[in-house]
Design an enzyme around this catalytic site. Structure first.
Site, PDB file in Angstrom:
ATOM      1  N   LYS A 253       0.856  -1.201   0.000  1.00  0.00           N
ATOM      2  CA  LYS A 253       0.000   0.000   0.000  1.00  0.00           C
ATOM      3  C   LYS A 253       0.883   1.239   0.000  1.00  0.00           C
ATOM      4  O   LYS A 253       1.672   1.446   0.913  1.00  0.00           O
ATOM      5  CB  LYS A 253      -0.912   0.010   1.231  1.00  0.00           C
ATOM      6  CG  LYS A 253      -1.661   1.329   1.452  1.00  0.00           C
ATOM      7  CD  LYS A 253      -2.590   1.295   2.672  1.00  0.00           C
ATOM      8  CE  LYS A 253      -3.199   2.675   2.960  1.00  0.00           C
ATOM      9  NZ  LYS A 253      -4.098   2.677   4.140  1.00  0.00           N
ATOM     10  N   ASP A 258      -2.554  10.197   3.540  1.00  0.00           N
ATOM     11  CA  ASP A 258      -3.963   9.816   3.706  1.00  0.00           C
ATOM     12  C   ASP A 258      -4.693  10.875   4.524  1.00  0.00           C
ATOM     13  O   ASP A 258      -4.629  10.883   5.751  1.00  0.00           O
ATOM     14  CB  ASP A 258      -4.036   8.446   4.402  1.00  0.00           C
ATOM     15  CG  ASP A 258      -5.476   7.962   4.546  1.00  0.00           C
ATOM     16  OD1 ASP A 258      -6.389   8.599   3.962  1.00  0.00           O
ATOM     17  OD2 ASP A 258      -5.680   6.932   5.231  1.00  0.00           O
ATOM     18  N   LYS A 265     -10.237  13.059   7.726  1.00  0.00           N
ATOM     19  CA  LYS A 265      -9.835  12.759   9.101  1.00  0.00           C
ATOM     20  C   LYS A 265      -9.921  14.040   9.927  1.00  0.00           C
ATOM     21  O   LYS A 265      -9.698  15.121   9.395  1.00  0.00           O
ATOM     22  CB  LYS A 265      -8.387  12.239   9.112  1.00  0.00           C
ATOM     23  CG  LYS A 265      -8.218  10.846   8.542  1.00  0.00           C
ATOM     24  CD  LYS A 265      -6.769  10.388   8.634  1.00  0.00           C
ATOM     25  CE  LYS A 265      -6.531   9.070   7.906  1.00  0.00           C
ATOM     26  NZ  LYS A 265      -7.186   7.906   8.528  1.00  0.00           N
ATOM     27  N   ASP A 277       1.686   6.458   5.402  1.00  0.00           N
ATOM     28  CA  ASP A 277       0.701   5.493   4.923  1.00  0.00           C
ATOM     29  C   ASP A 277       1.201   4.748   3.675  1.00  0.00           C
ATOM     30  O   ASP A 277       0.470   3.964   3.082  1.00  0.00           O
ATOM     31  CB  ASP A 277      -0.636   6.210   4.656  1.00  0.00           C
ATOM     32  CG  ASP A 277      -1.835   5.321   4.897  1.00  0.00           C
ATOM     33  OD1 ASP A 277      -1.695   4.292   5.571  1.00  0.00           O
ATOM     34  OD2 ASP A 277      -2.928   5.658   4.381  1.00  0.00           O
ATOM     35  N   ASP A 336     -12.108   7.051   3.546  1.00  0.00           N
ATOM     36  CA  ASP A 336     -10.901   6.836   4.353  1.00  0.00           C
ATOM     37  C   ASP A 336     -10.506   5.356   4.382  1.00  0.00           C
ATOM     38  O   ASP A 336      -9.414   5.019   4.830  1.00  0.00           O
ATOM     39  CB  ASP A 336     -11.130   7.371   5.774  1.00  0.00           C
ATOM     40  CG  ASP A 336      -9.832   7.605   6.524  1.00  0.00           C
ATOM     41  OD1 ASP A 336      -8.762   7.551   5.889  1.00  0.00           O
ATOM     42  OD2 ASP A 336      -9.897   7.843   7.747  1.00  0.00           O
ATOM     43  N   GLU A 338      -9.405   3.668   2.039  1.00  0.00           N
ATOM     44  CA  GLU A 338      -8.889   3.754   0.665  1.00  0.00           C
ATOM     45  C   GLU A 338      -7.825   2.701   0.374  1.00  0.00           C
ATOM     46  O   GLU A 338      -7.626   2.323  -0.773  1.00  0.00           O
ATOM     47  CB  GLU A 338      -8.314   5.162   0.414  1.00  0.00           C
ATOM     48  CG  GLU A 338      -6.860   5.394   0.871  1.00  0.00           C
ATOM     49  CD  GLU A 338      -6.650   5.256   2.382  1.00  0.00           C
ATOM     50  OE1 GLU A 338      -7.648   5.321   3.124  1.00  0.00           O
ATOM     51  OE2 GLU A 338      -5.497   5.061   2.809  1.00  0.00           O
ATOM     52  N   ARG A 340      -7.668  -0.476   0.961  1.00  0.00           N
ATOM     53  CA  ARG A 340      -8.204  -1.706   0.370  1.00  0.00           C
ATOM     54  C   ARG A 340      -8.621  -1.498  -1.088  1.00  0.00           C
ATOM     55  O   ARG A 340      -8.602  -2.425  -1.883  1.00  0.00           O
ATOM     56  CB  ARG A 340      -9.359  -2.241   1.224  1.00  0.00           C
ATOM     57  CG  ARG A 340     -10.518  -1.283   1.343  1.00  0.00           C
ATOM     58  CD  ARG A 340     -11.437  -1.599   2.504  1.00  0.00           C
ATOM     59  NE  ARG A 340     -10.872  -1.185   3.788  1.00  0.00           N
ATOM     60  CZ  ARG A 340     -11.463  -1.371   4.975  1.00  0.00           C
ATOM     61  NH1 ARG A 340     -12.639  -1.977   5.029  1.00  0.00           N
ATOM     62  NH2 ARG A 340     -10.894  -0.955   6.077  1.00  0.00           N
TER      63      ARG A 340
END
Ligand code: BES
Ligand code: ZN
Ligand code: ZN
Length: 487
Positions: A253, A258, A265, A277, A336, A338, A340
């Site tokens: 990933k 993020d 967030k 991230d 959020d 994201e 996956r």
């Protein structure tokens, strides 16, 4: 690293010697919890005990010697494991901060144990790491000019030291990348770094840009990227030895930042770390840089899936439906979640290569952090053999993982959608498991394991061989797993 201006740290040079060099100024000696005192300290066990030192792992006493040298008595416990030696080397190095050269006399005399030698090297180098920083004069120099490791000279031990160096150097890279601020490292910056590293480290790279991704039907990555002014990149890294024994695919990933997207967030101090991230992608890339040096016998294909996750007028919306590379559709219920979405495309592509196993690594869920804390990563998967290999590698590398159940029969229904094949979030509970069940929709019948490293991606202060900031967690774990993989 010629093409980018961000600072990268340099590990200390590592040398080996058959005995403590006469010129050594900082000498760490192992002391067991029973038996003799340090080999070079000139103190009796009773002296040390008076200072509360019992030779336990993690304990140390700094002893100034008459000739001006510093001896560091380092506890290694009763019968030190490789992990104990890794910790002991870290303690030694943290006690020798003012010296330019540090000699580590921690391996038992005459030992031919390569794992112990690797661990001592890793403990010392990893504890010596510090992020150079984006400052007027970034300090990219190693903390110590050199580390001297006293060894028996046995070939296996020398090899262990070299392997420890390679694995630490890779971890430095993963830490540097994750510590780098998001404006200094977007997906295109990373592309430059990756292509550079490929030339020097014996792997090939294919880069897919937004147009390629459109053609390839990578709706997950494109969907997450929609809110960003920065284009996405998906990179396929391949290492192919002569007559490969097996084939493993790694998927990382790479969310460069993020923000949460439209599901923004909260503006919380904690979210500064969302520059990290991309720690999964960093671990995959760093792993790829070691395979030639370590003469890996397996073919390894690494996918790193890179974009940031931003809110804007063009961002994907809640309720939008994305079509992923494998044709399955996803209704977005939270932008959020994201990671996956982009991994769905990465995993689908990895399946097409028909590897024997797929391992993905991602800072995926706060739920994994809530469940296992900052020291232990979650592992879930469909491939018992690959989970087993990772469990062994976790033990060998000191990067602990714990298996959580992939309970599709009970929890798959939490992902049901009225309009698409699935939605991208489950309910309020079991978030680490529902995230993994989501990923399993994209792994077809390839044995697969998923590492959720959200909790382990950083430490708030120096702790043993983990230095403050990004940990590079997963790098040595993946290296060990692909080196030892056999189907
Ligand atoms: N990148 C985060 C997960 C994360 C949290 C990593 C803390 C490192 C530290 C991920 O994209 C995320 O936001 N996950 C959400 C998922 C939720 C919306 C289902 C989470 O865990 O809260
Ligand atoms: Zn997120
Ligand atoms: Zn994320």
């Amino acid at each position: 690293m010629a093409n980018t201006s961000i600072p990268f740290s340099t590990p200390s040079a590592v040398m080996t010697a058959r005995s403590v060099p006469r010129s050594a100024t900082a000498i760490a000696g192992a002391v067991r919890s029973t038996g003799a005192g340090p080999r070079t300290g000139g103190r009796s066990r009773r002296d040390l005990e008076r200072q509360g030192f019992a030779g336990e792992v993690g304990q140390s006493v700094v002893i100034p010697r008459r000739d001006g040298a510093t001896v560091i008595a380092v506890g290694v416990g009763e019968r030190p494991s490789s992990g104990d030696l890794r910790d002991a080397a870290a303690v030694a190095v943290r006690n020798a901060q003012r010296h330019q050269d540090v000699t580590l006399d921690l391996l038992s005399a005459g030992s031919s144990n390569s794992a112990d030698a690797r661990a001592v090297t890793e403990g010392a180098l990893l504890a010596a790491y510090r992020y150079p920083g984006i400052t007027a004069k970034p300090d990219t120099q190693p903390r110590f000019a050199s580390l001297t490791i006293v060894t028996s000279g046995a070939a296996a031990v020398e090899r262990g030291v070299r392997e420890g160096e390679v694995r630490s150097r890779a971890t430095y890279l993963a830490r540097d990348l994750a510590n780098t601020p998001p404006a200094h490292l977007n997906a295109r910056d990373l592309e430059v770094i990756v292509t550079d590293l490929a030339l020097t480290h014996g792997f090939d790279v294919e880069v897919f840009d937004e147009n390629d991704l459109e053609e390839m039907g990578c709706g997950g990555l494109l969907g997450v990227n929609k809110g960003s002014v920065e284009p996405p990149r998906l990179m396929r890294l391949t290492y192919t030895p002569r007559n490969p024994r097996g084939h493993v695919a790694l998927v990382g990933k790479g969310v460069m930042y993020d923000s949460g997207g439209i599901s923004l967030k909260p503006s919380d101090a904690f979210h500064v770390v969302m520059k990290m991230d991309m720690s999964g992608a960093a671990a995959v890339l760093s792993t790829m840089t070691t395979l030639k040096d370590l003469r890996c016998r397996n073919q390894v294909t690494g996918y790193i899936v890179c974009t940031d996750n931003m809110p804007s007028g063009s961002a994907m919306k809640l309720g939008d439906v994305l079509t992923m590379r494998n044709g399955k559709t996803v209704e977005v219920h939270n932008t959020d979640a994201e990671g996956r979405l982009i991994l769905a495309d990465g995993l689908s592509l990895a399946v097409e290569d028909k590897p024997e196993a797929i391992i993905d690594i991602a800072t995926l869920t706060g739920a994994a952090m809530a469940a296992l804390g900052p020291d232990i990563a979650a592992v879930l998967g469909t491939g018992s053999k690959v989970v087993e290999q990772l469990t062994e590698s976790a033990e060998a590398t000191g990067e602990p993982i714990w298996e959580m159940p992939l309970e599709k029969a009970r929890y798959r229904k939490l992902l049901d959608s009225n309009v698409a094949d699935m939605r991208n979030i489950g309910g309020p509970y079991a978030g680490c498991i529902t995230a993994a069940i989501f990923l399993s929709e994209f792994t077809a019948d390839v044995p697969w394991a998923h590492l959720d490293i959200a909790g382990t991606m950083k430490v708030d202060g120096d702790e043993s061989w983990r230095s403050k900031g990004a940990t590079g967690f997963g790098t040595r774990l993946l290296i060990d797993a692909v080196m030892n993989w056999s189907a």
